[in-house]
Design an enzyme around this catalytic site. Structure first.
Site, PDB file in Angstrom:
ATOM      1  N   GLY A  12      17.998  14.144   6.622  1.00 37.86           N
ATOM      2  CA  GLY A  12      18.837  13.392   5.700  1.00 37.86           C
ATOM      3  C   GLY A  12      19.855  12.473   6.342  1.00 37.86           C
ATOM      4  O   GLY A  12      20.868  12.133   5.729  1.00 37.86           O
ATOM      5  N   ILE A  94       3.491   8.628  -2.225  1.00 39.23           N
ATOM      6  CA  ILE A  94       3.973   8.371  -3.582  1.00 39.23           C
ATOM      7  C   ILE A  94       2.770   8.198  -4.503  1.00 39.23           C
ATOM      8  O   ILE A  94       1.889   7.375  -4.235  1.00 39.23           O
ATOM      9  CB  ILE A  94       4.852   7.100  -3.610  1.00 39.23           C
ATOM     10  N   HIS A 110      11.026   2.498   7.236  1.00 39.29           N
ATOM     11  CA  HIS A 110      10.011   2.928   8.193  1.00 39.29           C
ATOM     12  C   HIS A 110      10.540   2.636   9.595  1.00 39.29           C
ATOM     13  O   HIS A 110      11.030   1.531   9.848  1.00 39.29           O
ATOM     14  CB  HIS A 110       8.677   2.204   7.947  1.00 39.29           C
ATOM     15  N   ASP A 151       3.020   1.875   3.675  1.00 37.56           N
ATOM     16  CA  ASP A 151       3.830   0.933   4.471  1.00 37.56           C
ATOM     17  C   ASP A 151       3.323  -0.500   4.352  1.00 37.56           C
ATOM     18  O   ASP A 151       3.436  -1.297   5.288  1.00 37.56           O
ATOM     19  CB  ASP A 151       3.839   1.351   5.961  1.00 37.56           C
TER      20      ASP A 151
HETATM   21  C1  GRF Z   1      13.093   9.891  10.835  1.00 39.32           C
HETATM   22  O1  GRF Z   1      11.938   9.920  11.659  1.00 39.32           O
HETATM   23  C2  GRF Z   1      13.359   8.479  10.459  1.00 39.32           C
HETATM   24  O2  GRF Z   1      13.038   7.602  11.515  1.00 39.32           O
HETATM   25  C3  GRF Z   1      12.444   8.269   9.305  1.00 39.32           C
HETATM   26  O3  GRF Z   1      12.382   9.530   8.622  1.00 39.32           O
HETATM   27  C4  GRF Z   1      12.737  10.581   9.542  1.00 39.32           C
HETATM   28  C5  GRF Z   1      13.839  11.472   9.020  1.00 39.32           C
HETATM   29  O4  GRF Z   1      14.943  10.726   8.720  1.00 39.32           O
HETATM   30  N1  GRF Z   1      12.945   7.233   8.428  1.00 39.32           N
HETATM   31  P1  GRF Z   1      16.220  11.427   7.987  1.00 39.32           P
HETATM   32  O5  GRF Z   1      17.131  11.905   9.107  1.00 39.32           O
HETATM   33  O6  GRF Z   1      15.710  12.584   7.164  1.00 39.32           O
HETATM   34  O7  GRF Z   1      16.839  10.343   7.184  1.00 39.32           O
END
Ligand code: GRF
Length: 199
Positions: A12, A94, A110, A151
């Site tokens: 998060g 999704i 991404h 993506d």
């Molecule tokens: C990480 O690998 C980030 O690069 C990607 O999702 C993963 C978790 O991100 N966007 P977060 O810390 O849960 O936001």
């Protein structure tokens, strides 16, 4: 006021960047109406609760089939009645019916410069492992709209990040988060909330 629902799966840190950015005014006219995770143990849920935000888990493990999970996820999002759905490290595909219900109203972060190192199987550390294996000197992050593909939606923002000698996937992931993800995701939300980015 833009109402956003944030979908998460892990630590998060991107959610935290959004929470902090609303707090300090980098994101204007925006309210997080709820956080949903597919993973009951996601620390992102703790971050939401600590910020006083409704946080719930809707996990495929709770449902007999993927179809039933997909319906429950869409229902959970609909109940929050968001204007925009933000995928912040959300690792579940999704459902097409959710993309159809929220056309140009779902965005994703991404951790690469799309179209490099994206698509099926490219998530989390795997993205950075692939970038290091290819030997790129620059990587980065991308915020894009979500369409039926993986993506493949319209790109909103990208930010480059330098790859350094001796980088491990973990070091590179952290730099991409700090120098790109945590900057362009809040920026994209603020621009959408204030009409600077067309939906
Ligand atoms: C990480 O690998 C980030 O690069 C990607 O999702 C993963 C978790 O991100 N966007 P977060 O810390 O849960 O936001």
């Amino acid at each position: 006021m833009l109402k956003i629902a944030v979908l998460v799966s892990g630590g998060g840190t991107n959610l935290q960047a959004i929470i902090d950015s609303i707090e300090d005014g980098r994101i204007r006219n925006t309210e997080i109406v709820g956080v949903i995770s597919n993973n009951a143990g996601a620390y992102a849920l703790e971050r939401a609760r600590a910020a006083g935000i409704e946080a719930l888990c809707i996990s495929p493990k709770q449902y007999e089939s993927r179809e039933l999970f997909n319906d429950a996820l869409l229902e959970g999002v609909n109940k929050l009645d968001p204007d925009l759905v933000v995928l912040a490290g959300f690792l579940v595909a999704i459902p097409p019916k959710m993309v159809a219900a929220y056309p140009d109203r779902i965005i994703n972060i991404h951790p690469s410069l799309i179209p490099s190192f994206c698509g099926k199987g490219f998530y989390g550390l795997k993205v950075h492992e692939a970038a290091l294996a290819r030997g790129v000197k620059v990587t980065g992050a991308t915020v894009h709209y979500v369409d039926e593909g993986t993506d493949t939606g319209r790109i909103i923002f990208q930010k480059p990040v330098e790859v350094l000698d001796g980088d491990t996937p973990e070091l590179l992931q952290r730099r991409v988060m700090e120098q790109a993800e945590w900057i362009i995701l809040p920026k994209a939300i603020d621009m959408i909330a204030n009409g600077s980015v067309s939906r």
